[in-house]
Design a protein around this motif. Structure first.
Motif, PDB file in Angstrom:
ATOM      1  N   ARG A  48       0.822  -1.207   0.000  1.00 44.66           N
ATOM      2  CA  ARG A  48       0.000   0.000   0.000  1.00 44.66           C
ATOM      3  C   ARG A  48       0.856   1.256   0.000  1.00 44.66           C
ATOM      4  NH1 ARG A  48      -2.612  -1.541   4.794  1.00 44.66           N
ATOM      5  NH2 ARG A  48      -3.592  -3.416   3.944  1.00 44.66           N
ATOM      6  N   GLY A  49       2.174   1.097   0.019  1.00 46.03           N
ATOM      7  CA  GLY A  49       3.052   2.251   0.063  1.00 46.03           C
ATOM      8  C   GLY A  49       3.264   2.783   1.460  1.00 46.03           C
ATOM      9  N   LYS A  50       2.872   1.972   2.457  1.00 47.67           N
ATOM     10  CA  LYS A  50       3.053   2.417   3.831  1.00 47.67           C
ATOM     11  C   LYS A  50       3.975   1.431   4.548  1.00 47.67           C
ATOM     12  CE  LYS A  50      -1.448   4.541   4.260  1.00 47.67           C
ATOM     13  NZ  LYS A  50      -2.589   4.801   5.102  1.00 47.67           N
ATOM     14  N   SER A  51       4.002   1.583   5.854  1.00 48.60           N
ATOM     15  CA  SER A  51       4.768   0.650   6.660  1.00 48.60           C
ATOM     16  C   SER A  51       3.933   0.343   7.887  1.00 48.60           C
ATOM     17  CB  SER A  51       6.108   1.277   7.028  1.00 48.60           C
ATOM     18  OG  SER A  51       6.692   0.581   8.084  1.00 48.60           O
ATOM     19  N   PHE A  52       4.020  -0.900   8.350  1.00 51.02           N
ATOM     20  CA  PHE A  52       3.155  -1.253   9.472  1.00 51.02           C
ATOM     21  C   PHE A  52       3.594  -0.558  10.756  1.00 51.02           C
ATOM     22  CE2 PHE A  52      -0.321  -3.860  10.667  1.00 51.02           C
ATOM     23  CZ  PHE A  52      -0.159  -4.121  12.017  1.00 51.02           C
ATOM     24  N   PHE A  53       4.926  -0.591  11.013  1.00 49.59           N
ATOM     25  CA  PHE A  53       5.470   0.012  12.223  1.00 49.59           C
ATOM     26  C   PHE A  53       6.383   1.175  11.870  1.00 49.59           C
ATOM     27  CE2 PHE A  53       4.127  -2.878  15.465  1.00 49.59           C
ATOM     28  CZ  PHE A  53       4.116  -4.147  14.922  1.00 49.59           C
ATOM     29  N   TYR A  54       6.541   2.095  12.823  1.00 52.19           N
ATOM     30  CA  TYR A  54       7.649   3.044  12.757  1.00 52.19           C
ATOM     31  C   TYR A  54       8.567   2.775  13.935  1.00 52.19           C
ATOM     32  CZ  TYR A  54      10.450   7.235  12.354  1.00 52.19           C
ATOM     33  OH  TYR A  54      11.508   8.096  12.200  1.00 52.19           O
ATOM     34  N   LEU A  55       9.814   2.504  13.627  1.00 53.74           N
ATOM     35  CA  LEU A  55      10.783   2.228  14.679  1.00 53.74           C
ATOM     36  C   LEU A  55      11.860   3.300  14.659  1.00 53.74           C
ATOM     37  CD1 LEU A  55      11.825   0.158  16.814  1.00 53.74           C
ATOM     38  CD2 LEU A  55      13.083  -0.939  14.973  1.00 53.74           C
ATOM     39  N   ALA A  56      12.109   3.918  15.822  1.00 54.90           N
ATOM     40  CA  ALA A  56      13.172   4.921  15.912  1.00 54.90           C
ATOM     41  C   ALA A  56      14.489   4.190  16.115  1.00 54.90           C
ATOM     42  CB  ALA A  56      12.885   5.888  17.051  1.00 54.90           C
ATOM     43  N   GLY A  57      14.953   3.572  15.022  1.00 55.24           N
ATOM     44  CA  GLY A  57      16.092   2.663  15.109  1.00 55.24           C
ATOM     45  C   GLY A  57      17.391   3.274  15.583  1.00 55.24           C
ATOM     46  N   SER A  58      17.495   4.596  15.506  1.00 53.13           N
ATOM     47  CA  SER A  58      18.753   5.192  15.956  1.00 53.13           C
ATOM     48  C   SER A  58      18.778   5.353  17.466  1.00 53.13           C
ATOM     49  CB  SER A  58      18.943   6.563  15.301  1.00 53.13           C
ATOM     50  OG  SER A  58      18.000   7.474  15.841  1.00 53.13           O
ATOM     51  N   GLN A  59      17.650   5.137  18.108  1.00 55.12           N
ATOM     52  CA  GLN A  59      17.580   5.272  19.562  1.00 55.12           C
ATOM     53  C   GLN A  59      17.523   3.884  20.179  1.00 55.12           C
ATOM     54  OE1 GLN A  59      17.617   8.341  20.994  1.00 55.12           O
ATOM     55  NE2 GLN A  59      17.882   9.068  18.895  1.00 55.12           N
ATOM     56  N   PHE A  60      18.565   3.529  20.929  1.00 53.93           N
ATOM     57  CA  PHE A  60      18.587   2.163  21.455  1.00 53.93           C
ATOM     58  C   PHE A  60      17.411   1.934  22.399  1.00 53.93           C
ATOM     59  CE2 PHE A  60      19.800   2.425  25.882  1.00 53.93           C
ATOM     60  CZ  PHE A  60      20.389   3.673  26.000  1.00 53.93           C
ATOM     61  N   GLY A  61      16.901   3.016  23.006  1.00 52.42           N
ATOM     62  CA  GLY A  61      15.766   2.872  23.915  1.00 52.42           C
ATOM     63  C   GLY A  61      14.514   2.401  23.201  1.00 52.42           C
ATOM     64  N   ASN A  62      14.295   2.887  21.981  1.00 52.27           N
ATOM     65  CA  ASN A  62      13.099   2.477  21.257  1.00 52.27           C
ATOM     66  C   ASN A  62      13.215   1.023  20.800  1.00 52.27           C
ATOM     67  OD1 ASN A  62      11.145   3.107  18.454  1.00 52.27           O
ATOM     68  ND2 ASN A  62      10.511   3.659  20.507  1.00 52.27           N
ATOM     69  N   PHE A  68       9.143  -2.595   9.203  1.00 48.86           N
ATOM     70  CA  PHE A  68       9.613  -1.286   9.657  1.00 48.86           C
ATOM     71  C   PHE A  68       9.829  -0.383   8.461  1.00 48.86           C
ATOM     72  CE2 PHE A  68       9.909  -3.082  13.667  1.00 48.86           C
ATOM     73  CZ  PHE A  68      10.643  -4.246  13.621  1.00 48.86           C
ATOM     74  N   GLN A  69       9.728   0.922   8.692  1.00 43.61           N
ATOM     75  CA  GLN A  69       9.870   1.873   7.606  1.00 43.61           C
ATOM     76  C   GLN A  69      11.274   1.777   7.011  1.00 43.61           C
ATOM     77  OE1 GLN A  69      10.349   2.601  10.707  1.00 43.61           O
ATOM     78  NE2 GLN A  69      11.695   4.350  10.975  1.00 43.61           N
ATOM     79  N   SER A  70      11.412   2.122   5.745  1.00 47.05           N
ATOM     80  CA  SER A  70      12.735   2.047   5.129  1.00 47.05           C
ATOM     81  C   SER A  70      13.628   3.090   5.781  1.00 47.05           C
ATOM     82  CB  SER A  70      12.637   2.299   3.622  1.00 47.05           C
ATOM     83  OG  SER A  70      12.205   3.615   3.387  1.00 47.05           O
ATOM     84  N   GLY A  71      14.860   2.712   5.989  1.00 51.16           N
ATOM     85  CA  GLY A  71      15.779   3.617   6.684  1.00 51.16           C
ATOM     86  C   GLY A  71      15.523   3.617   8.175  1.00 51.16           C
ATOM     87  N   ALA A  72      14.951   2.514   8.690  1.00 50.05           N
ATOM     88  CA  ALA A  72      14.589   2.483  10.109  1.00 50.05           C
ATOM     89  C   ALA A  72      15.799   2.656  11.004  1.00 50.05           C
ATOM     90  CB  ALA A  72      13.872   1.180  10.436  1.00 50.05           C
TER      91      ALA A  72
END
Lengths: 278, 422, 318
Positions: free
Chosen positions: B185-199, B252-256
Motif C-alpha cells: 500500500r506504500g506504507k509501513s506497518f510500524f515506525y521504529l526509531a532505530g537510531s535510539q537504542f531505547g526504542n 519497519f519503515q525504510s531507513g529504520a
C-alpha cells in the motif's frame, strides 16, 4: 613587485566560490530560523518568504531545557573566572620561570608543558572525582576555577614565550630604584605583556565559552547550565525537535561570540597564530 | 538554588516562630509551610506534566508542606543528573527512581548503598503492586513508592488502520502478512526509531514478555546464576530471529536504522504507519493531540494466542533521600501520591493505571484491546529491571539497529550482550 | 654521595656561567654585586599547585581507579588488570579505537591540505583577502555542538542535501544512518569548522617568507611546485609542526560532533574513544572500566603528539 593578472582574478573568483560554498550551512541556519516548522522541512533551501521572528521569542521563553539567558550568564561567569585565573596566575608563573635560568625552573617549565600535550580533558574522571571530594561539583564558580587550573599550562606557555622576548632593562632600572618585585611586575612588566594577555584571554575564552564536554560532566543537568548544555538539552530532546526552533536557539547562542569576533577579529586571528612566535 | 532557598525558608520560619511565640499569649503560632524538594524527569503528556500536576494538587490539599518540583530532563539524561547529584551529595528530599537495577536511576543499587530511606512507615508497602515489589523492596523493607502502573505495548492509530481495512493481527504470521500488505500500500506497518537504542529495546521487551519471560519468568535469575546465556538460549535466538523476519517482511519503515523520535509522531499521526513503540499512556496523549482514535494493542509473537503476554508494571516511583532535610514532608508527599486521590490526579494526565490493579476500561478506553490480558493476570513487569549492567540493554538496542543495517546477525547481538553481562 | 656532589658542583657552575650575563650587565652599577631578582617562587606556587593536582595527582588517582570496580556510589574493590584486559576483548571498544584513528587521519589530511590551500590562495594579491580570511575563520569560533546540529539538519534524510541530490536526479542517501557514510559526515563537519584554523596558522607562517626569495627563484627558472617545496615549505616548518600536531590531537579527541549527530551509531560506526569513555564512565557509571580506557587513551595521545612533534622537528640546523 606584485602584478594583478587575470590569473589572480581567476584565483579570487575561485576562492569566493569556495567561500560561499563553505558558508552555505550558515545561510541555511539563518534562513530556516525564520521559517515555520513545516516550511523548514519541506523547502529548506529556498529563501524565506515571510520572515517570522516569533521563533526567537518562543525559544527565549521556553523553559524546557533551562533558560538560555541563564545559560549565557553562567557561561559568562565561568569564562570570566577562568580567564582571570589564567591571566593573573599564568603571567606570574611564566614570568618567574622564564626569567630565572636555573635548572629547576627549566625542569618545572617542561613539566608544566606536558600538561598541554596531554590536556586534562582526558584525565576528566579523576578531576571529576577530585572536584567531588572538594565540593566543586555542580557549581558554576567551581567550574571556572577548574578551567583555570586545566588550561594553566597553555597560559604559562604563551606568556613564557613573550616574557623571554622582553629585554630586562626596565626591570633592572626599577630594581635599582628600590621598587618591590611585585610592583615592578604589576606596573612595568604586566602592561608590556598585554599582547600575550590578549592571546590567552581569547584562546582560553573561546575554549571555555564553547566547551561542551566538561560542563556536561560537571554541571550535568544542574540548576546552572551553560549555553552548550542548554543547546544540547533542547536539541537532543527526543520529542520536540523542530528545526526552525532549534536554529533560532543556535543563533541566539552564537550571537555573543560572533559579535565579539567581528569586532575583534584581527585580535582573534592574531591570538590563534600567536603560538607560532614561540 | 535549592540549598539557599531552603536555608532562607528555614531561617524565615525560625525567626517568625521566635517573634510570634514571644508576642503571643497562649494562641498557637501558625508555622509557615516547610519546603520539600523533589526531582523528576521532564515528562510532557498532552502538554502537561503529570508530576507537576500531582505536586500542585498536594500543595493545594494541605498547608504544612510545599513541594518544589525540579524537572531534570528527559528519561535518558535524568539518570545522569541524578548520578552527579549523588556524587556531589546534593540530592533533594524526594526524587523519582526506577524499580529494579541496571539504570543510573534504579532504586535497588541506591538502597544497597544506603542512599535512600526506608518507606516502611508510609503507605508505600501496601500500595505498591504485588508483581513489582521484588524490584522495589530489599527483604522486608520498601524503598520506592509507585506513582502508577504502566502498560507498554504498541500504540496504534486505529482510525488509520480501520480506514485501510486492516484488523490488528493476533498471531505472528498474520502480522507478517499485514506488514507485507502495508508495504504494497506504500506504507509501513510500524515506525521504529532505530537510531535510539531505547526504542529498539522497548520493542524487544514488548516481544520478550510473550516469547520468553511469559514462559520462563525466572530467566533473569538463571542468567545471574550463569546457568543460561543470551547467545545459547533458544528462546532469545527465536525472539531476535523473529525481529529479523519482521525486518525482511518490511514491517519497519525504510531507513529504520536512522529513525528518530520526532519521526514517530510525524509518521503515525497522518497514518503513514499504523503502530509505534511508545509507552501505553501515550495513546491518551495522541488522542488529545489529533482527535483520532489511538489504542494499545498486544504485540503478537506466536501463533498460539494463549501465549500472549503484556508489559504491565511500574515505570516510575519515588524514593526519599536517606539524608533528607524534610523527612516528615517527604513522607506526607509519598502518602499522597500513593493514595487514591493522588493517583487519580497523576493518571488523569499520564494515562496510566492505578497501582491496586483496578481497571476501568471506560476511564481508559485506549487500553480496551488489552483489557482482557490485564484482568486475567497476563501482565509482567519489564524484564530489564533485573539486568545489573546498563551496557546490556544498550547492546540489545544498538544490536537491533545493527540488524536493521544488515551489519549484525542475531548471534552477534546476543554474544555482544553476554560479553558485558556482569 | 659522590655523584650528587658532582651534580651539585656542576649545577652551581652552570648556574654561575649563566649568571655571568647579568653580572656583566650589572657592571653598569659597580657598587652592586647582587643581581636583579625576577619575581618570587611564591608567585608561581598557585599555578604549580594547580598543575600538580590537576595534571599529575588527579591523573594518578584516576589511574588507580582503573584497577578497581568503582561504580560511583558504593565502595571500590581492587580487581587488578581486569579492566585493561576487558579493553582488548570488547568489540565495541576495538571498533571505537579503529574509528578514532580513521577520523583522526582523514581529519588531519583535510584540515592541513585545505588550510594550506586557503592560506596559499589568500596569502597575497587578492583584493578581498583580508575579508575572506575573516569569513573563513568564523566557523572556528563557533560552538562545535551548534555547528554539528546545523549539519545534522543538512544530512537528514529529508534535509537539503538529499533535496539537492534528488533535484539533480540522484538517489537520496541515509547519510547519518548508513554505517559507511555516517563516519564521513562527522569528518566533514569537523573539517568544515577547523579548516580556518589551519589557514590562519599557515598564513602566519607564510608571512615570514619574503616574496623576493620566491621571485628570484622564479627568475632562476624554478617552477611553482619547486618553489613551494624547496623554499616555502621549509620556511614554514614551525607552522607545519604546530598545525599538524594540533590537528592530530583534535582529530583523535572528537566528541561533540558524534554526540550531536549520530550518538555513536549506527551500530557503533561513529563511536570514538571520547564518546565510549564518556558513555561507560558517566552513563553506565562504570568508573573502573572507564578510567582504564581513559588511561590507555591518554597514553596513545601522548605518544601521537610526541611522534608528530619529532617528525616535524626543525631539521634545518638553523
Amino acid at each position: 613587485m606584485f602584478r594583478y593578472t587575470k590569473w589572480t582574478l581567476l584565483r579570487e573568483v575561485l576562492v569566493w566560490i569556495v567561500a560561499l560554498f563553505m558558508l552555505l550551512p550558515l545561510y541555511l541556519l539563518i534562513n530556516n530560523s525564520l521559517k515555520d516548522s513545516i516550511t523548514s522541512i519541506t523547502d529548506p533551501l529556498g529563501l524565506v518568504v515571510t520572515p517570522d521572528f516569533g521563533n526567537f521569542v518562543t525559544v527565549l521563553e521556553s523553559t524546557y531545557a533551562g533558560s538560555l539567558p541563564l545559560g549565557m550568564l553562567n557561561s559568562f561567569i565561568i569564562t570570566a573566572v577562568g580567564v582571570s585565573i589564567l591571566v593573573v596566575f599564568g603571567s606570574m608563573t611564566a614570568y618567574v620561570l622564564a626569567r630565572r635560568t636555573s635548572k629547576v625552573s627549566k625542569v618545572t617549565f617542561y613539566l608544566i608543558l606536558v600538561g598541554i600535550i596531554v590536556p586534562a580533558q582526558l584525565g576528566i574522571v579523576p578531576i571529576y572525582v577530585f572536584a567531588r571530594s572538594v565540593g566543586l561539583l555542580g557549581s558554576v564558580w567551581g567550574l571556572g576555577i577548574i578551567y583555570g587550573m586545566m588550561l594553566m599550562p597553555l597560559s604559562v606557555f604563551l606568556y613564557a614565550g613573550f616574557v623571554r622576548s622582553l629585554p630586562t632593562d626596565y626591570e633592572e632600572a626599577a630594581f635599582i630604584d628600590g621598587s618591590s618585585r611585585f610592583n615592578t611586575f604589576r606596573k612595568i612588566v604586566f602592561p608590556l605583556l598585554s599582547p600575550a594577555t590578549g592571546t590567552v584571554a581569547i584562546l582560553g575564552g573561546i575554549i571555555m565559552w564553547n566547551d561542551f564536554f566538561t560542563p556536561l560532566i560537571f554541571l550535568n543537568n544542574s540548576v546552572s547550565p551553560t549555553i552548550a548544555l542548554v543547546v544540547y538539552s533542547y536539541a537532543a530532546n527526543p520529542v520536540l525537535i523542530e528545526w526552525n526552533l532549534v536554529f533560532a536557539l543556535l543563533i541566539l547562542a552564537m550571537i555573543p561570540i560572533t559579535i565579539l569576533y567581528l569586532i575583534f577579529q584581527k585580535r582573534f586571528i592574531q591570538g590563534f597564530s600567536g603560538g607560532i612566535k614561540s | 538554588m535549592n540549598k539557599f532557598q531552603r536555608r532562607k525558608a528555614t531561617a524565615l520560619m525560625a525567626t517568625s516562630l521566635l517573634a510570634l511565640t514571644s508576642l503571643s499569649f497562649g494562641s498557637p503560632a501558625q508555622a509557615a509551610p516547610t519546603e520539600v524538594s523533589f526531582w523528576a524527569p521532564t515528562v510532557l503528556s498532552g502538554g502537561k506534566d503529570p508530576y507537576a500536576t500531582v505536586v500542585a494538587a498536594f500543595n493545594a490539599s494541605q498547608n504544612k508542606y510545599v513541594v518544589k518540583l525540579e524537572s531534570k530532563g528527559g528519561a535518558q539524561i535524568y539518570g545522569q543528573g541524578l548520578n552527579t547529584a549523588i556524587q556531589a551529595k546534593a540530592l533533594p528530599d524526594v526524587f523519582v527512581v526506577e524499580p529494579g537495577v541496571g539504570q543510573l536511576q534504579s532504586v535497588l543499587p541506591l538502597a544497597d548503598a544506603g542512599i535512600v530511606r526506608s518507606l516502611n512507615d508510609t503507605n508505600a508497602p501496601k500500595s505498591n503492586p504485588v508483581n513489582d515489589r521484588q524490584f522495589m523492596n530489599k527483604g522486608p523493607t520498601t524503598y520506592a513508592a509507585a506513582f502508577a502502573v504502566e502498560i507498554n505495548a504498541p500504540v496504534v492509530n486505529t482510525t488509520a488502520m480501520k480506514r485501510d481495512g486492516v484488523v490488528w493481527p493476533r498471531t505472528f504470521d498474520r502480522m507478517l502478512t499485514e506488514c507485507r500488505a502495508a508495504v504494497a500500500r506504500g506504507k509501513s506497518f510500524f515506525y521504529l526509531a532505530g537510531s535510539q537504542f531505547g526504542n529498539n529495546g522497548l520493542m524487544a521487551q514488548m516481544m520478550l514478555v510473550s516469547s520468553l519471560y511469559g514462559k520462563d519468568p525466572n530467566w533473569n535469575r538463571k542468567r545471574v546464576a550463569g546457568t543460561v546465556k543470551f547467545a545459547t538460549d533458544a528462546r532469545w535466538k527465536d525472539t531476535l530471529g523473529k525481529v529479523k523476519e519482521m525486518i525482511d517482511a518490511g514491517c519497519f519503515q525504510s531507513g529504520a536504522q536512522a529513525g528518530s523520535f520526532p519521526g514517530i509522531t510525524q509518521n503515525v499521526f497522518p497514518g503513514r504507519v499504523y503502530a509505534v513503540f511508545v509507552p501505553g499512556g501515550t495513546a491518551r496523549d495522541y488522542r488529545t493531540q489529533t482527535g483520532q482514535q489511538f489504542d494499545v494493542y498486544p504485540m503478537p509473537m506466536s501463533n498460539n494466542t494463549s501465549e500472549q503476554r503484556i508489559l504491565y508494571g511500574v515505570s516510575y516511583a519515588a524514593s526519599i533521600n536517606a539524608a533528607a532535610k524534610n523527612v516528615e514532608g517527604a513522607k506526607a508527599f509519598i502518602n499522597y501520591i500513593t493514595s487514591r486521590v493522588g493517583q487519580t490526579t497523576f493518571v488523569a494526565v499520564s494515562g496510566s493505571l492505578f497501582t491496586d490493579g483496578t481497571f476501568n476500561a471506560n476511564r481508559t478506553p485506549w487500553f480496551r484491546p488489552v483489557a482482557s490480558l490485564v484482568t486475567t493476570k497476563k501482565g509482567l513487569p519489564s524484564p530489564t529491571r533485573g539486568w545489573v549492567d546498563p551496557a546490556v540493554y544498550n547492546r540489545l538496542g544498538t544490536g537491533i539497529q545493527g540488524m536493521l543495517t544488515g551489519q549484525a546477525t542475531v548471534d552477534q547481538v546476543l554474544q555482544n550482550m553476554d560479553s558485558v553481562w556482569k | 654521595m659522590n655523584s650528587t656532589e658532582t651534580k651539585a658542583r656542576r649545577k652551581s657552575s652552570s648556574d654561575a656561567s649563566l649568571q655571568g650575563e647579568p653580572r656583566r650587565k650589572s657592571g653598569l652599577l659597580p657598587f652592586r654585586k647582587k643581581t636583579v631578582v625576577f619575581g618570587s617562587w611564591i608567585w608561581a606556587f598557585p599555578s604549580l599547585a594547580a598543575v600538580a593536582v590537576i595534571h599529575y595527582y588527579a591523573t594518578y588517582v584516576g589511574g588507580s581507579y582503573a584497577f578497581t570496580d568503582f561504580n560511583g556510589i558504593s565502595d571500590a574493590n581492587w580487581v587488578g588488570l581486569d579492566n585493561f584486559i576487558r579493553i582488548g576483548t570488547d568489540p565495541q571498544t576495538m571498533g571505537a579505537i579503529g574509528n578514532t584513528f580513521f577520523i583522526a587521519v582523514i581529519y588531519f589530511i583535510g584540515v592541513n591540505i585545505i588550510g594550506l590551500g586557503l592560506a596559499l590562495a589568500l596569502n597575497r594579491g587578492l583584493k578581498t583577502r583580508y575579508f575572506l580570511r575573516v569569513l573563513m575563520f568564523l566557523p572556528v569560533v563557533l560552538s562545535s555542538l551548534a555547528v554539528s546540529y546545523i549539519f545534522k539538519f543538512i544530512f537528514d534524510f529529508e534535509g537539503p542535501l538529499n533535496k539537492v541530490l534528488m533535484a539533480l536526479g540522484q538517489e537520496p542517501k541515509l547519510w547519518l544512518g548508513d554505517t559507511d557514510t555516517a563516519i564521513w559526515t562527522i569528518i566533514i563537519v569537523a573539517v568544515w569548522q577547523n579548516a580556518g584554523l589551519g589557514m590562519v596558522i599557515y598564513l602566519a607562517g607564510l608571512a615570514t617568507v619574503p616574496p623576493e626569495l620566491e621571485e628570484s627563484a622564479a627568475i632562476d627558472g624554478a617552477g611553482v611546485f619547486q618553489r613551494f617545496w624547496h623554499i616555502t615549505l621549509p620556511m614554514i616548518q614551525p607552522a607545519v609542526a604546530i598545525t599538524t600536531t594540533l590537528s592530530l590531537l583534535t582529530g583523535l579527541r572528537i566528541f561533540d560532533q558524534v554526540v550531536a549527530m549520530t550518538g555513536g551509531g549506527p551500530f557503533g560506526a561513529t563511536d570514538t574513544m571520547s564518546t565510549v569513555i564518556y558513555r561507560i564512565t558517566f552513563e553506565y557509571s562504570d568508573f573502573g572500566y572507564g578510567t582504564a580506557l581513559a588511561t590507555v587513551f591518554a597514553i596513545v595521545l601522548a605518544f601521537a603528539a610526541a611522534l608528530q612533534l619529532f617528525i616535524t622537528k626543525d631539521r634545518s640546523g638553523k
